[in-house]
Scaffold this motif. Structure first.
Motif, PDB file in Angstrom:
ATOM      1  N   TYR A   3       0.840  -1.209   0.000  1.00 12.06           N
ATOM      2  CA  TYR A   3       0.000   0.000   0.000  1.00 12.06           C
ATOM      3  C   TYR A   3       0.871   1.254   0.000  1.00 12.06           C
ATOM      4  O   TYR A   3       0.629   2.209  -0.728  1.00 12.06           O
TER       5      TYR A   3
ATOM      6  N   THR B  45       5.172  -7.559   8.733  1.00 12.33           N
ATOM      7  CA  THR B  45       4.347  -6.805   9.687  1.00 12.33           C
ATOM      8  C   THR B  45       3.327  -7.725  10.363  1.00 12.33           C
ATOM      9  O   THR B  45       3.101  -7.643  11.575  1.00 12.33           O
TER      10      THR B  45
ATOM     11  N   THR C  79      -8.221  -9.773   3.076  1.00 11.73           N
ATOM     12  CA  THR C  79      -7.684 -10.204   1.772  1.00 11.73           C
ATOM     13  C   THR C  79      -6.455  -9.408   1.361  1.00 11.73           C
ATOM     14  O   THR C  79      -5.829  -9.712   0.349  1.00 11.73           O
ATOM     15  N   GLY C  80      -6.108  -8.367   2.119  1.00  8.74           N
ATOM     16  CA  GLY C  80      -4.943  -7.554   1.781  1.00  8.74           C
ATOM     17  C   GLY C  80      -3.645  -8.279   2.112  1.00  8.74           C
ATOM     18  O   GLY C  80      -3.644  -9.433   2.554  1.00  8.74           O
ATOM     19  N   GLY C  81      -2.523  -7.589   1.889  1.00 12.32           N
ATOM     20  CA  GLY C  81      -1.216  -8.207   2.116  1.00 12.32           C
ATOM     21  C   GLY C  81      -0.987  -8.539   3.583  1.00 12.32           C
ATOM     22  O   GLY C  81      -0.657  -9.685   3.929  1.00 12.32           O
ATOM     23  N   VAL C  82      -1.153  -7.556   4.451  1.00 15.28           N
ATOM     24  CA  VAL C  82      -0.997  -7.817   5.886  1.00 15.28           C
ATOM     25  C   VAL C  82      -2.048  -8.822   6.336  1.00 15.28           C
ATOM     26  O   VAL C  82      -1.750  -9.799   7.040  1.00 15.28           O
TER      27      VAL C  82
ATOM     28  N   THR D 211     -13.759  -8.983   5.680  1.00 13.52           N
ATOM     29  CA  THR D 211     -13.383  -8.497   4.352  1.00 13.52           C
ATOM     30  C   THR D 211     -14.529  -7.745   3.689  1.00 13.52           C
ATOM     31  O   THR D 211     -15.703  -8.012   3.973  1.00 13.52           O
ATOM     32  N   GLY D 212     -14.169  -6.843   2.784  1.00 11.87           N
ATOM     33  CA  GLY D 212     -15.172  -6.173   1.964  1.00 11.87           C
ATOM     34  C   GLY D 212     -15.367  -6.881   0.635  1.00 11.87           C
ATOM     35  O   GLY D 212     -16.159  -6.456  -0.190  1.00 11.87           O
ATOM     36  N   LYS D 213     -14.635  -7.963   0.437  1.00 10.30           N
ATOM     37  CA  LYS D 213     -14.696  -8.666  -0.857  1.00 10.30           C
ATOM     38  C   LYS D 213     -15.485  -9.971  -0.731  1.00 10.30           C
ATOM     39  O   LYS D 213     -15.687 -10.481   0.363  1.00 10.30           O
TER      40      LYS D 213
ATOM     41  N   ARG E 213     -17.356  -6.419   6.332  1.00 14.65           N
ATOM     42  CA  ARG E 213     -16.873  -5.291   7.141  1.00 14.65           C
ATOM     43  C   ARG E 213     -17.947  -4.807   8.116  1.00 14.65           C
ATOM     44  O   ARG E 213     -17.656  -4.457   9.264  1.00 14.65           O
TER      45      ARG E 213
ATOM     46  N   THR F 102      -1.907  -2.120  12.673  1.00 10.81           N
ATOM     47  CA  THR F 102      -0.824  -2.073  11.688  1.00 10.81           C
ATOM     48  C   THR F 102      -1.060  -1.074  10.566  1.00 10.81           C
ATOM     49  O   THR F 102      -0.102  -0.717   9.877  1.00 10.81           O
TER      50      THR F 102
ATOM     51  N   LEU G  38      -3.870   1.739   8.015  1.00 15.65           N
ATOM     52  CA  LEU G  38      -4.746   2.914   7.968  1.00 15.65           C
ATOM     53  C   LEU G  38      -5.595   2.992   6.704  1.00 15.65           C
ATOM     54  O   LEU G  38      -5.996   4.069   6.292  1.00 15.65           O
TER      55      LEU G  38
ATOM     56  N   ILE H 112       2.191  -1.528  15.725  1.00 20.08           N
ATOM     57  CA  ILE H 112       3.186  -2.361  15.039  1.00 20.08           C
ATOM     58  C   ILE H 112       3.876  -1.514  13.976  1.00 20.08           C
ATOM     59  O   ILE H 112       3.218  -0.939  13.104  1.00 20.08           O
TER      60      ILE H 112
ATOM     61  N   SER I  18       6.936  -1.735  11.202  1.00 24.06           N
ATOM     62  CA  SER I  18       7.977  -2.552  10.557  1.00 24.06           C
ATOM     63  C   SER I  18       9.203  -1.723  10.185  1.00 24.06           C
ATOM     64  O   SER I  18      10.324  -2.222  10.192  1.00 24.06           O
TER      65      SER I  18
ATOM     66  N   ILE J 272      -4.075  -1.351  -5.647  1.00 21.40           N
ATOM     67  CA  ILE J 272      -3.942  -1.518  -4.190  1.00 21.40           C
ATOM     68  C   ILE J 272      -4.502  -0.294  -3.457  1.00 21.40           C
ATOM     69  O   ILE J 272      -5.047  -0.416  -2.352  1.00 21.40           O
TER      70      ILE J 272
END
Ligand SMILES: NC(=O)c1ccc[n+]([C@@H]2O[C@H](COP(=O)([O-])OP(=O)(O)OC[C@H]3O[C@@H](n4cnc5c(N)ncnc54)[C@H](OP(=O)(O)O)[C@@H]3O)[C@@H](O)[C@H]2O)c1
Length: 328
Positions: free
Chosen positions: A48, A133, A159-162, A181-183, A200, A243, A245, A268, A270, A314
């Motif tokens: 992101y 992270t 579903t995001g990276g973190v 998730t929103g997906k 969500r 972690t 925003l 957190i 990183s 992203i």
């Protein structure tokens, strides 16, 4: 000492009067910036923050032109450790110092981490900053006592990276993981080990200072109103690892979860993780914190030529899992 090519392919973001000009260029070795280690970059990834570094209002890029890419993995071709495989992320990388979206990166030697045994450069970037992270969040929650069997652990922005790596790491360690998730991503998240999938709105709470005690802990990559809504839902003595925003920076809450339920909010970071802890978390990412799906389900691979649409996606919350950028 390696002979670097006269022209190095790089994705560059440069501020102009009308916004940020982004795209592939060739740069010279002299333009790579300061540092005593030159890495031939195999892989970087899409985070992101990388996207924020390429837009006018991102408030991330501190130099212009900038080669973004807040993480990278490759082989040292010049400097201490020549010939060894390393990774680097955080510090000023990709924000105030050229990053991973180039065939070579020159970085200070104290930014590099030896690639953990049993991990390829691609796997390291399938984890990348986001996965590191997530691992740090899990490690910090466990340091204060969280253990499998304590109850459901919520992961937001799942579903995001973190989020994806947090779901995967927690599930592999035996936690009951609830993914928000929103997906429409039930199959994906169940594949990572989530036992329940919520929308969500299902974790939005009722706005009261103390709500039903639902979660033993949470890994939140969303922030904003989502984080505010989570705190009243954490069980007595539990914690939220904050972690990210993606839903906003402003968190309106009350003291009630903290003073009546002993809830902890654990930040957190990183970027500034001290090297000793950084190397230890990476060692564990190859071992007991390893996300099992590194090679297939979580990470897709793109090239530098395909980077721009991925950066746009992203920012819209539109990527699922991790995106590895094959550079070399
Ligand atoms: N503290 C650190 O050191 C650190 C390190 C890495 C990342 N981060 C931060 O962590 C966050 C996630 O990074 P990432 O690379 O994992 O990004 P990402 O892949 O885009 O994941 C973020 C996820 O958040 C959810 N989301 C997006 N917009 C939202 C909105 N408006 N409201 C609610 N949920 C929304 C989406 O998940 P769903 O569609 O599944 O809901 C999205 O996939 C970013 O804010 C990033 O800056 C911080």
């Amino acid at each position: 000492m390696a002979d670097l090519p006269g022209e190095i392919r790089a994705f560059v973001a440069e501020k102009g009067d009308d916004g940020v000009d982004r795209g592939l260029r060739t740069v010279s070795a002299a333009e790579l910036g300061d540092g005593d280690v030159v890495v031939r970059v195999d892989c970087s990834s899409v985070n992101y923050k990388d996207a924020l570094a390429t837009i006018p209002k991102g408030q991330v890029a501190r130099i212009s032109p900038l080669i973004p890419g807040i993480d990278l993995a490759g082989t040292v071709v010049e400097g201490p450790g020549e010939g060894s495989e390393v990774l680097a992320h955080g510090y000023d990388l990709g924000v105030a110092h050229h990053g991973g979206y180039a065939e070579y990166a020159r970085v200070p030697g104290d930014w590099v981490v030896p690639l953990p045994e049993g991990m390829s450069t691609k796997q390291a970037m399938a984890i990348g900053t986001a996965g590191f992270t997530a691992a740090l969040a899990v490690a910090r929650l466990e340091q204060r006592g969280l253990q499998p069997g304590d109850g459901p652990v919520l992961v937001t922005g799942a579903t995001g990276g973190v989020g994806s790596t947090a779901v995967s790491i927690l599930a592999a360690r035996g936690y009951e993981v609830v993914a928000s998730t929103g997906k429409d991503a039930r199959e994906y998240l169940e594949g990572l080990g989530a036992s329940e999938i919520l929308g969500r709105e299902d974790v939005a709470g009722d706005g009261k200072p103390l709500g039903k005690q639902r979660w033993a802990a949470a890994v939140d990559s969303v922030g904003g109103a989502t984080l505010a809504a989570l705190l009243p839902q954490i069980r007595y003595g539990g914690a939220v690892a904050a972690t990210g925003l993606t839903a906003g920076v402003k968190v309106e809450t009350t003291v009630m979860p903290f003073i009546l339920r002993s809830v902890a909010l654990r930040g957190i970071v990183s970027v500034e993780t001290p090297m000793e802890e950084r190397a230890e978390v990476w060692r564990r990412l190859a071992d007991d914190l390893r996300p099992p799906q590194l090679d297939d389900a979580i990470a897709r691979e793109i090239t530098l030529d395909e980077l721009e649409p991925a950066l746009d996606a992203i920012l819209q919350g539109g990527l699922t899992g991790r995106t590895v950028v094959r550079v070399g």
